[in-house]
Each structure stands twice: as C-alpha cells, then as structure tokens.
Design a protein around this motif. Structure first.
Motif, PDB file in Angstrom:
ATOM      1  N   ILE A  71       0.761  -1.060  -0.028  1.00 15.21           N
ATOM      2  CA  ILE A  71       0.012  -0.119   0.192  1.00 15.21           C
ATOM      3  C   ILE A  71       0.800   1.111   0.007  1.00 15.21           C
ATOM      4  N   THR A  72       0.767   2.103  -0.916  1.00 17.67           N
ATOM      5  CA  THR A  72       1.506   3.471  -1.255  1.00 17.67           C
ATOM      6  C   THR A  72       0.784   4.545  -0.964  1.00 17.67           C
ATOM      7  N   ILE A  73       1.039   5.456  -0.277  1.00 18.26           N
ATOM      8  CA  ILE A  73       0.423   6.936  -0.315  1.00 18.26           C
ATOM      9  C   ILE A  73       1.358   7.831  -0.803  1.00 18.26           C
ATOM     10  N   GLY A  74       1.060   8.582  -1.612  1.00 19.31           N
ATOM     11  CA  GLY A  74       1.856   9.596  -2.274  1.00 19.31           C
ATOM     12  C   GLY A  74       2.086  10.705  -1.411  1.00 19.31           C
ATOM     13  N   ARG A  75       3.121  11.117  -1.124  1.00 16.61           N
ATOM     14  CA  ARG A  75       3.434  12.254  -0.349  1.00 16.61           C
ATOM     15  C   ARG A  75       3.803  13.517  -0.965  1.00 16.61           C
ATOM     16  N   GLU A  76       3.280  14.448  -0.644  1.00 15.78           N
ATOM     17  CA  GLU A  76       3.822  15.834  -1.067  1.00 15.78           C
ATOM     18  C   GLU A  76       4.328  16.813  -0.474  1.00 15.78           C
ATOM     19  N   ARG A  77       4.095  16.737   0.917  1.00 15.58           N
ATOM     20  CA  ARG A  77       4.732  17.454   1.781  1.00 15.58           C
ATOM     21  C   ARG A  77       5.176  16.730   3.116  1.00 15.58           C
ATOM     22  N   ASP A  79       6.056  18.196   5.999  1.00 15.35           N
ATOM     23  CA  ASP A  79       5.745  18.952   7.022  1.00 15.35           C
ATOM     24  C   ASP A  79       4.483  18.756   7.479  1.00 15.35           C
ATOM     25  N   ARG A  80       3.549  17.889   6.912  1.00 15.67           N
ATOM     26  CA  ARG A  80       2.243  17.669   7.649  1.00 15.67           C
ATOM     27  C   ARG A  80       2.012  16.129   7.343  1.00 15.67           C
ATOM     28  N   PRO A  81       0.974  15.667   8.449  1.00 17.87           N
ATOM     29  CA  PRO A  81       0.945  14.245   8.359  1.00 17.87           C
ATOM     30  C   PRO A  81       0.600  13.533   7.399  1.00 17.87           C
ATOM     31  N   GLY A  82       0.930  11.889   7.073  1.00 20.09           N
ATOM     32  CA  GLY A  82       0.250  11.572   6.043  1.00 20.09           C
ATOM     33  C   GLY A  82      -1.103  11.340   6.026  1.00 20.09           C
ATOM     34  N   ASN A  83      -1.772  11.060   7.120  1.00 21.15           N
ATOM     35  CA  ASN A  83      -3.122  10.594   7.210  1.00 21.15           C
ATOM     36  C   ASN A  83      -3.585  11.147   8.764  1.00 21.15           C
ATOM     37  N   SER A  84      -4.790  11.390   8.817  1.00 23.68           N
ATOM     38  CA  SER A  84      -5.704  11.455   9.986  1.00 23.68           C
ATOM     39  C   SER A  84      -6.818  10.420   9.912  1.00 23.68           C
ATOM     40  N   ASN A 156      -5.692  19.216  11.490  1.00 24.14           N
ATOM     41  CA  ASN A 156      -4.340  18.340  11.429  1.00 24.14           C
ATOM     42  C   ASN A 156      -3.824  18.647  10.171  1.00 24.14           C
ATOM     43  N   ASP A 157      -4.695  18.866   9.125  1.00 27.09           N
ATOM     44  CA  ASP A 157      -4.216  19.022   8.018  1.00 27.09           C
ATOM     45  C   ASP A 157      -3.422  17.900   7.291  1.00 27.09           C
ATOM     46  N   PRO A 158      -4.059  16.613   7.112  1.00 24.76           N
ATOM     47  CA  PRO A 158      -3.295  15.482   6.792  1.00 24.76           C
ATOM     48  C   PRO A 158      -3.432  15.432   5.120  1.00 24.76           C
ATOM     49  N   GLU A 159      -2.509  14.630   4.762  1.00 23.85           N
ATOM     50  CA  GLU A 159      -2.675  14.654   3.016  1.00 23.85           C
ATOM     51  C   GLU A 159      -3.913  13.591   2.780  1.00 23.85           C
ATOM     52  N   VAL A 160      -4.098  12.756   3.749  1.00 23.14           N
ATOM     53  CA  VAL A 160      -5.295  11.822   3.548  1.00 23.14           C
ATOM     54  C   VAL A 160      -5.967  11.738   4.629  1.00 23.14           C
ATOM     55  N   LEU A 161      -7.364  11.648   4.491  1.00 22.35           N
ATOM     56  CA  LEU A 161      -8.414  11.600   5.468  1.00 22.35           C
ATOM     57  C   LEU A 161      -8.782  10.104   5.564  1.00 22.35           C
ATOM     58  N   LEU A 162      -8.787   9.193   6.448  1.00 21.35           N
ATOM     59  CA  LEU A 162      -9.431   7.943   6.777  1.00 21.35           C
ATOM     60  C   LEU A 162     -10.531   7.878   7.779  1.00 21.35           C
TER      61      LEU A 162
END
Length: 274
Positions: A71-77, A79-84, A156-162
């Motif tokens: 499972i891969t989550i593409g990260r752009e930044r 300085d913020r969490p990958g997911n919340s 929390n400004d995550p890149e992905v919200l679960l």
C-alpha cells in the motif's frame, strides 16, 4: 481501476491481502485488492459485515501490516501528517476541552500558538462548535463529539483522511446534519478521503467512487462512479429519481454478498454448537 496521468493515484493498493492467525487456523480477511484512489477523490467502500473494509482502512493507516502486496500513499509535503483517522466510536480525549482536542495534532507538531488559534477556530466554526470550545466531552452529545473528531482531523491538515463508519452510531437526524457538514468542509479542502460505511445511501451521498466488496474473504466486486455534481445538498440529492436508481443498482450488487455473509455466520454458529 488504473490511474491515468490526469488522475494520479494518491493511495495505491497492489495485490493486497491480509490473513489473521486465529485458534481455528488462518483467517483470510481480504485478498487480491488492486486499487488506485486518485488525488482529491472521496472514495467510499461498502460491503457486508466481516468483509475486511476496516482492515483495509487500518492497513492504509499503518495500524495493520498486509500479509501480501503493498500500500503506497503518495506524499507531497513532509511538514504535515500523511493521514488522520476518524474512528467509528468516541475517540476524543475526555480530559481535554473541545478546543484542546481539536488542537491536539497541531500541538504534537509544535505549531505556533497563533496558527493553532486560527486553524482550530476556523474548524470549530465550520462544525458549529465555537461556543462549546471550553466544554468537555461529557458535556456533549454523540453528534457533537463526532464534530470534534472531524474538526481535529481537518485541523491536523493530513494529506489523506481515513474515516471508519464515523456516523454509524448516530440517529438519522444527526447523521444527515453531519454528512452535510462533512461535505461542506471537504469542498474547501478537497482532501483525498477513504471512507468506510455499511450504508449505500451514505456512500452515494458522499462519494465520487464506490467500491463494493464481496463477502469474506473481501475482494473488489465492482467500482462505481457517482455522477452527481458537487457541491451537494443531502436532502435535495436524495429527492431525485437518479439518486434512487443508483442506490437501487448498488444494493443489487451488494445484496448477494450480504446474504452470503449471513450464511457464513450461520454455518460458523452451527459448527460451534457441534
């Protein structure tokens, strides 16, 4: 579903499977999941109980490890969490005020106080919680507690919200109100969302794409595009014949899987009584 250059994958499942070791032997929860979730998509998974929906979500969150596949989550930044993650049950801290609960992620990242005040204030306003900022969870209703969870996740400004069936314990009135609020906040941010639900109505109301899963072991049975334009109003959308037709069609995909899951549960129960 294969992502195209115009729709890059934010979350990618490649031949993902999960097997649990239990007393009676290996239990295959999910298998052969190949899935690309595009950047900014509101992606919903529906399926019968026990089909592995939450297992998929927990693996995406890093709370479980796949037995096979990646499972891969593409990260752009960075300085913020990958997911919340927003859980099905009450997950806010009982000893913290509404404001402090919503600010938790930002404080863990040592954000400046001015940023915390601004961001948390914004999301408390968007969720109708401003006047409850100093209240404690025991002073809130179930719906208000879930609003706090939503405010905390977005602040929390995550890149992905679960989201794992976040509204399942609420009555229909509160559920509809929170669906409206979630859609309104999501329209501002267009975060990539992976949302788990048992409700076909909720899936069609919220989602851009819906994956229907089979009974255990969970596989992808169908991936369905939701054609309704955004922004959406929950009650107005549900009054249209097109909405009813899509719900009916998805339920047709799901019905056999629900019956298969119930038959499996009955067989297990009968075996346990022997």
């Amino acid at each position: 579903m294969i992502a195209t250059p115009a729709e890059p994958a934010k979350i990618r499942f490649e031949d993902v499977g999960k097997t649990f070791a239990i007393r009676s032997g290996p239990l295959v929860a999910v298998e052969e999941i190949d899935l690309d979730i595009p950047v900014g998509a509101f992606f919903v998974i529906v399926g019968p109980s026990g089909c592995g929906k939450t297992t998929l979500l927990r693996m995406a969150a890093g709370l479980e490890t796949p037995t096979r596949g990646t499972i891969t989550i593409g990260r752009e930044r960075i300085d913020r969490p990958g997911n919340s993650m927003i859980f099905q049950g009450d997950s806010i801290f009982p000893w913290m005020t509404v404001f402090d609960n919503a600010a938790y992620g930002l404080r863990m990242r040592n954000a400046p106080a001015s940023e915390i005040d601004e961001v948390v204030g914004h999301y408390l306003s968007r969720t109708g919680l401003t006047k409850f900022a100093k209240a404690y969870p025991h002073q809130l209703s179930g719906g208000m507690k879930q609003r706090v969870s939503i405010a905390r996740a977005f602040a929390n400004d995550p890149e992905v919200l679960l989201m794992d069936e976040p509204f399942s314990a609420l009555d229909e009135q509160n559920k509809t109100l929170l669906q409206e609020e979630l859609l309104r906040i999501w329209e501002e941010t267009k975060k990539t969302v992976l949302f788990i639900t048992h409700s076909v109505d909720e899936a069609v109301t919220l989602g851009d794409k819906i994956m229907v899963m089979t009974a255990q072991p969970g596989r992808a049975k169908a991936i369905i595009d939701v054609p309704f334009p955004r922004p959406r109003k929950v009650l107005e959308l549900r009054a249209t014949p097109e909405y009813g037709e899509l719900v009916y069609n998805i339920w047709g995909q799901l019905r056999d899987e629900v019956l298969a899951a119930k038959a499996g549960e009955a067989a297990e129960a009968a075996g346990a009584l022997r």
